[in-house]
Motif scaffolding. Structure first.
Motif, PDB file in Angstrom:
ATOM      1  N   MET A 142       0.810  -1.216   0.000  1.00 33.58           N
ATOM      2  CA  MET A 142       0.000   0.000   0.000  1.00 33.58           C
ATOM      3  C   MET A 142       0.840   1.261   0.000  1.00 33.58           C
ATOM      4  SD  MET A 142      -3.126  -0.798  -0.261  1.00 33.58           S
ATOM      5  CE  MET A 142      -3.689   0.890  -0.064  1.00 33.58           C
ATOM      6  N   TRP A 143       2.142   1.166   0.196  1.00 32.65           N
ATOM      7  CA  TRP A 143       2.954   2.371   0.341  1.00 32.65           C
ATOM      8  C   TRP A 143       2.831   3.321  -0.854  1.00 32.65           C
ATOM      9  CZ3 TRP A 143       8.231   0.443   2.774  1.00 32.65           C
ATOM     10  CH2 TRP A 143       7.963  -0.129   4.030  1.00 32.65           C
ATOM     11  N   PRO A 144       2.789   2.813  -2.102  1.00 31.50           N
ATOM     12  CA  PRO A 144       2.628   3.747  -3.236  1.00 31.50           C
ATOM     13  C   PRO A 144       1.166   4.114  -3.504  1.00 31.50           C
ATOM     14  CG  PRO A 144       3.748   1.691  -3.877  1.00 31.50           C
ATOM     15  CD  PRO A 144       3.058   1.448  -2.579  1.00 31.50           C
ATOM     16  N   ARG A 145       0.229   3.554  -2.711  1.00 29.85           N
ATOM     17  CA  ARG A 145      -1.204   3.725  -2.998  1.00 29.85           C
ATOM     18  C   ARG A 145      -1.956   4.247  -1.783  1.00 29.85           C
ATOM     19  NH1 ARG A 145      -2.178  -2.042  -3.562  1.00 29.85           N
ATOM     20  NH2 ARG A 145      -4.380  -1.436  -3.639  1.00 29.85           N
ATOM     21  N   MET A 146      -1.296   5.077  -0.971  1.00 24.66           N
ATOM     22  CA  MET A 146      -1.911   5.527   0.263  1.00 24.66           C
ATOM     23  C   MET A 146      -3.133   6.421   0.022  1.00 24.66           C
ATOM     24  SD  MET A 146      -0.430   4.012   2.701  1.00 24.66           S
ATOM     25  CE  MET A 146      -1.096   4.930   4.079  1.00 24.66           C
ATOM     26  N   LEU A 176       9.009   3.280  -0.304  1.00 23.93           N
ATOM     27  CA  LEU A 176       9.157   4.074   0.912  1.00 23.93           C
ATOM     28  C   LEU A 176       9.143   5.567   0.591  1.00 23.93           C
ATOM     29  CD1 LEU A 176       9.600   4.228   3.937  1.00 23.93           C
ATOM     30  CD2 LEU A 176      12.062   3.912   3.552  1.00 23.93           C
ATOM     31  N   ASP A 177       9.767   5.934  -0.519  1.00 18.00           N
ATOM     32  CA  ASP A 177       9.773   7.326  -0.942  1.00 18.00           C
ATOM     33  C   ASP A 177       8.342   7.809  -1.188  1.00 18.00           C
ATOM     34  OD1 ASP A 177      11.078   9.730  -1.687  1.00 18.00           O
ATOM     35  OD2 ASP A 177      10.876   9.211  -3.796  1.00 18.00           O
ATOM     36  N   ALA A 178       7.534   6.967  -1.807  1.00 20.69           N
ATOM     37  CA  ALA A 178       6.145   7.327  -2.079  1.00 20.69           C
ATOM     38  C   ALA A 178       5.351   7.469  -0.783  1.00 20.69           C
ATOM     39  CB  ALA A 178       5.493   6.275  -2.983  1.00 20.69           C
ATOM     40  N   ALA A 183       2.839  11.088   3.329  1.00 25.59           N
ATOM     41  CA  ALA A 183       2.764  11.552   4.713  1.00 25.59           C
ATOM     42  C   ALA A 183       3.095  13.039   4.812  1.00 25.59           C
ATOM     43  CB  ALA A 183       3.719  10.738   5.585  1.00 25.59           C
ATOM     44  N   GLU A 184       4.064  13.459   4.038  1.00 27.93           N
ATOM     45  CA  GLU A 184       4.545  14.838   4.071  1.00 27.93           C
ATOM     46  C   GLU A 184       3.481  15.825   3.602  1.00 27.93           C
ATOM     47  OE1 GLU A 184       9.027  16.471   3.154  1.00 27.93           O
ATOM     48  OE2 GLU A 184       8.046  15.195   1.684  1.00 27.93           O
ATOM     49  N   THR A 185       2.600  15.385   2.727  1.00 25.81           N
ATOM     50  CA  THR A 185       1.626  16.293   2.101  1.00 25.81           C
ATOM     51  C   THR A 185       0.188  16.067   2.558  1.00 25.81           C
ATOM     52  OG1 THR A 185       1.468  14.786   0.198  1.00 25.81           O
ATOM     53  CG2 THR A 185       3.037  16.608   0.043  1.00 25.81           C
ATOM     54  N   HIS A 186      -0.021  15.120   3.495  1.00 25.69           N
ATOM     55  CA  HIS A 186      -1.393  14.814   3.909  1.00 25.69           C
ATOM     56  C   HIS A 186      -1.598  14.908   5.415  1.00 25.69           C
ATOM     57  CE1 HIS A 186      -1.612  13.338  -0.228  1.00 25.69           C
ATOM     58  NE2 HIS A 186      -2.927  13.353  -0.103  1.00 25.69           N
ATOM     59  N   GLY A 187      -0.820  15.726   6.089  1.00 22.62           N
ATOM     60  CA  GLY A 187      -1.089  16.034   7.490  1.00 22.62           C
ATOM     61  C   GLY A 187      -0.613  15.010   8.497  1.00 22.62           C
TER      62      GLY A 187
END
Length: 349
Positions: A142-146, A176-178, A183-187
């Motif tokens: 799910m990491w690239p599809r959060m 992991l980068d995704a 996380a960085e852009t969604h609060g």
């Protein structure tokens, strides 16, 4: 700015409050169940817990709330980390744990929880029960599809600190980068990256994924630390804490053991810099051993009989001075101040 910490760990920004309590050694780990549906190949949970519906407070198998409270009291815990398995697989037990801990130790007792279940309704119930901080561990697929999950909704609608915590998998750089970009852009408040390490229950991932240990003395996986460092440089706006495998034992566990040992030490116990306890031990019938030690000049208030192990425990230095004149097997013993009293070393006298 990236700040170097002890034992190879590092952080950019303030660590999550649950991490602060852990670093201090003041956090109790409450393992509420080994049940989990994710089946992550890298899961390090021990074989005596994985998949089993068991409860542990630190190393103590807990059969009642009294067991859990006794463990928290023994280390003067200022907080609790609730883990598993996935604690949301047993919601009633988890909610009861949060409420009972808050009721007994007050609102200042900080509670954080780890889960792979991203469910707004269950998260709402956890927050209402008193949870302070939640850390999501989405499965690697799910990491690239959060954006398909409800994490953004939870982060924006909760008063709790909402973070993510995952291992730095050396062969999952783009994933992991995704995840961190999301996380960085969604609060999301913070991200914890753990150094991947081998355990008795996940050793097969070495051959399946081509992982190797850093060296012959470490269980850490080569490349994990380097990946985490690169992610911290790439995502400088995100509060990231990298937790090295050596940090867990060298700092977190050691400080918890020292804290517990000092709190529980008897007058004759000696606490080492590593948090272990050194004592003298004389094996034999209680009344006979007590009489022999009293005759040798050891005060009664410097003795305690351990019926489970059939031994009298006393001051190690005092015992060394009189052991040759006592007709019982005597030892200097070093052990952990844990519920299982794991023995580190014994030296016959």
């Amino acid at each position: 700015m990236i700040v170097r910490m002890e034992c190879g760990s590092s952080r950019s920004g303030r660590p999550a409050e649950g991490c602060v309590r852990c670093i201090e050694g003041s956090k109790m780990v409450l393992f509420v169940s080994g049940r989990c549906r994710q089946g992550c190949y890298y899961c390090p949970v021990s074989l005596d817990r994985k998949g089993k519906d068991v409860v542990f407070a630190n190393e103590r198998r807990a059969a009642s709330w009294d067991d859990i409270f006794d463990e928290a009291d023994s280390m003067d815990a200022s907080g609790t980390g609730i883990t598993g398995g996935d604690p949301l697989e047993c919601m009633d037990r988890t909610l009861r744990a949060i409420r009972n801990l808050k009721e007994r130790y007050g609102l200042g007792h900080h509670i954080h929880l780890y889960t792979a279940t991203i469910d707004p309704e269950r998260v709402r119930l956890l927050e209402e029960a008193g949870l302070d901080e939640i850390r999501f561990h989405p499965p690697v697929g799910m990491w690239p599809r959060m954006d398909e999950t409800a994490l953004s909704e939870i982060a924006s609608g909760s008063r709790m600190d909402v973070g993510i915590e995952v291992p730095a998998l050396p062969d999952k750089r783009s994933e992991l980068d995704a995840l961190l970009s999301y996380a960085e852009t969604h609060g999301v408040s913070f991200a914890n990256l753990n150094e991947l390490e081998f355990s008795e229950s996940n050793w097969n991932m070495m051959s399946e994924h081509g992982y190797e240990v850093v060296d012959d003395t470490s269980a850490a996986v080569a490349g994990s630390r380097e990946l985490a460092a690169d992610m911290m440089r790439r995502h400088r706006r995100m509060r990231i804490h990298f937790c090295a495998s050596s940090f867990k034992d060298g700092i977190q566990l050691r400080r918890r053991l020292i804290r517990k040992a000092k709190r529980c030490a008897r007058p004759f116990d000696s606490v080492t810099d590593d948090g272990t306890v050194v004592m003298g031990a004389v094996y034999g019938p209680e009344s006979d051993v007590r009489e022999a030690l009293l005759s040798a000049g050891i005060p009664e208030d410097m003795m305690s009989y351990n019926g489970d192990l059939a031994r009298m425990e006393t001051d190690a230095v005092m015992l060394e001075g009189v052991a040759s004149g006592i007709p019982f097997k005597s030892y200097v013993i070093e052990e952990y101040p844990t519920a299982d009293r794991l023995e580190v070393e014994r030296r016959p006298l």
